[in-house]
Design an enzyme around this catalytic site. Structure first.
Site, PDB file in Angstrom:
ATOM      1  N   ASP A 235       0.866  -1.186   0.000  1.00 26.80           N
ATOM      2  CA  ASP A 235       0.000   0.000   0.000  1.00 26.80           C
ATOM      3  C   ASP A 235       0.900   1.233   0.000  1.00 26.80           C
ATOM      4  O   ASP A 235       2.122   1.124   0.190  1.00 26.80           O
ATOM      5  CB  ASP A 235      -0.903  -0.033   1.254  1.00 26.80           C
ATOM      6  CG  ASP A 235      -1.991   1.025   1.232  1.00 26.80           C
ATOM      7  OD1 ASP A 235      -2.237   1.621   0.153  1.00 26.80           O
ATOM      8  OD2 ASP A 235      -2.594   1.279   2.293  1.00 26.80           O
TER       9      ASP A 235
ATOM     10  N   CYS B 199      -4.499  -2.129  -2.669  1.00 27.32           N
ATOM     11  CA  CYS B 199      -5.871  -1.611  -2.525  1.00 27.32           C
ATOM     12  C   CYS B 199      -6.123  -0.389  -3.406  1.00 27.32           C
ATOM     13  O   CYS B 199      -7.265  -0.049  -3.663  1.00 27.32           O
ATOM     14  CB  CYS B 199      -6.170  -1.319  -1.065  1.00 27.32           C
ATOM     15  SG  CYS B 199      -5.158  -0.025  -0.361  1.00 27.32           S
TER      16      CYS B 199
ATOM     17  N   ARG C  38     -14.645  -4.726  -4.683  1.00 22.84           N
ATOM     18  CA  ARG C  38     -15.180  -3.786  -3.701  1.00 22.84           C
ATOM     19  C   ARG C  38     -16.704  -3.688  -3.840  1.00 22.84           C
ATOM     20  O   ARG C  38     -17.439  -3.712  -2.866  1.00 22.84           O
ATOM     21  CB  ARG C  38     -14.578  -2.373  -3.895  1.00 22.84           C
ATOM     22  CG  ARG C  38     -13.072  -2.251  -3.769  1.00 22.84           C
ATOM     23  CD  ARG C  38     -12.548  -2.582  -2.390  1.00 22.84           C
ATOM     24  NE  ARG C  38     -13.236  -1.902  -1.322  1.00 22.84           N
ATOM     25  CZ  ARG C  38     -12.982  -0.648  -0.916  1.00 22.84           C
ATOM     26  NH1 ARG C  38     -12.026   0.045  -1.470  1.00 22.84           N
ATOM     27  NH2 ARG C  38     -13.661  -0.110   0.099  1.00 22.84           N
TER      28      ARG C  38
HETATM   29  N1   CP Z   1      -8.816   1.464  -1.677  1.00 23.63           N
HETATM   30  C1   CP Z   1      -9.586   2.527  -1.409  1.00 23.63           C
HETATM   31  O1   CP Z   1     -10.151   2.650  -0.320  1.00 23.63           O
HETATM   32  O2   CP Z   1      -9.698   3.395  -2.435  1.00 23.63           O
HETATM   33  P1   CP Z   1     -10.364   4.838  -2.349  1.00 23.63           P
HETATM   34  O3   CP Z   1      -9.509   5.659  -1.403  1.00 23.63           O
HETATM   35  O4   CP Z   1     -10.340   5.371  -3.746  1.00 23.63           O
HETATM   36  O5   CP Z   1     -11.747   4.681  -1.814  1.00 23.63           O
END
Ligand code: CP
Length: 314
Positions: A233, A272, A300
């Site tokens: 991340d 993510c 998601r």
């Molecule tokens: N991974 C995620 O939460 O992406 P966003 O910040 O675009 O919602």
């Protein structure tokens, strides 16, 4: 799916039992299949859900919005800069008011305490769409992606490399609940919030035995050695100061082709998103054959539907 109490929240993954978590993944897989067949279920018909975002979002906001709408419900968006939250109205007062209008609150916020205050004062379910402490809906989508591409039973070895942030904390919570081996490698001084996780985990004696399957280190090569799933991340979470000093310290933790060679040959890569290409991950890894990031992002939507069905549908 049956609910076991009148009002439930999803503030951390620990708000679900392991069995409920697996049922949510199973329902998400159902929703994915159903959408491919161009079918929809109107489980939220007549329901309104507030989407409260105090931080930026692309995936979470759009996937929850589409999920509510495709389930036949209606979503109402609030940003902190255009609502009274941004002018200091308390979480408690906001919760009491929203509870009179809508049937569920999805919120992206800062501290876990504010989220808990909001949930405490709400008579309707509250869903954590990311806090500084954890990101449960994201890890649910990641687990679904692992089920699809690696291990249906979720017992394969997962690795998390990089900054000890809300994603790291949530992976540790998932490993405690499900018992899969997890290897976390972070730079010194940037570890996951293990003491805080232990406080939450203390209520669950059954999870304690799974600490032995979690390795926490500062060694990125050991962190990915022989794993089946490699996660990373951003090095600079939302609101954090970007510094060259931190970037330098994190360089050995960059997920690149050389580091990927230490993982299993058929390991998959998750992120993510949003990614900072060339920083925590290189283009060749993110866009390469082992990457599953677009499925992860799509998942998601399916997971949000399953979470909404579980918590908001009556
Ligand atoms: N991974 C995620 O939460 O992406 P966003 O910040 O675009 O919602």
């Amino acid at each position: 799916m049956k609910k076991t109490a009148s009002k439930r929240d999803l503030l951390t993954l620990f708000d679900l039992t392991p069995n409920e978590l697996l049922k949510i993944l199973s329902r998400a897989a159902y929703y994915k299949k159903q959408r491919k067949q161009k079918k929809l279920s109107a489980y939220l018909k007549g329901k309104n859900v507030a989407l409260v975002f105090e931080k930026p979002s692309t995936r979470t906001k759009v996937s929850f919005d589409v999920a509510v709408n495709e389930l036949g419900g209606h979503s109402v968006s609030l940003q902190s800069d255009s609502s009274q939250l941004g002018r200091g109205e308390t979480y408690e007062d906001t919760a009491k008011v929203l509870s009179r209008y809508v049937q569920g609150i999805v919120i992206r916020t800062f501290g876990q305490e504010g989220l808990e205050e909001l949930a405490q004062a709400s008579s309707i379910p509250v869903i954590n769409a990311l806090s500084d402490f954890c990101h449960p809906c994201q890890v649910l989508a990641d687990l679904l992606t692992i089920q699809e591409h690696k291990d249906k039973k979720l017992q394969t070895t997962v690795s998390y490399i990089g900054d000890g942030n809300n994603m790291t904390n949530t992976w540790i919570m998932a490993a405690l609940m499900l018992g899969f081996p997890l290897k976390v490698a972070t730079p010194q001084g940037y570890e996951a919030q293990v003491d805080e996780i232990k406080k939450y985990a203390a209520k669950f004696p059954a999870y304690q035995k799974n600490w032995k399957n979690i390795t926490l280190s500062h060694d990125p090569e050991d962190g990915v050695k022989d794993v089946s799933v490699v996660n990373t991340d951003t090095w600079f979470s939302m609101g954090q100061e970007v510094s060259d000093e931190k970037r330098k310290l994190f360089e050995p933790f960059q997920l690149n082709a050389s580091l990927m060679k230490k993982a299993k040959k058929d390991a998959i890569v998750l992120h993510c998103l949003p990614a900072h290409r060339g920083e925590e991950v290189t283009d060749d890894v993110l866009d390469g054959p082992q990457s599953r990031i677009w499925d992860e992002a799509e998942n998601r939507l399916h997971v949000q539907k399953a979470v909404l069905e579980f918590l908001v549908r009556k």
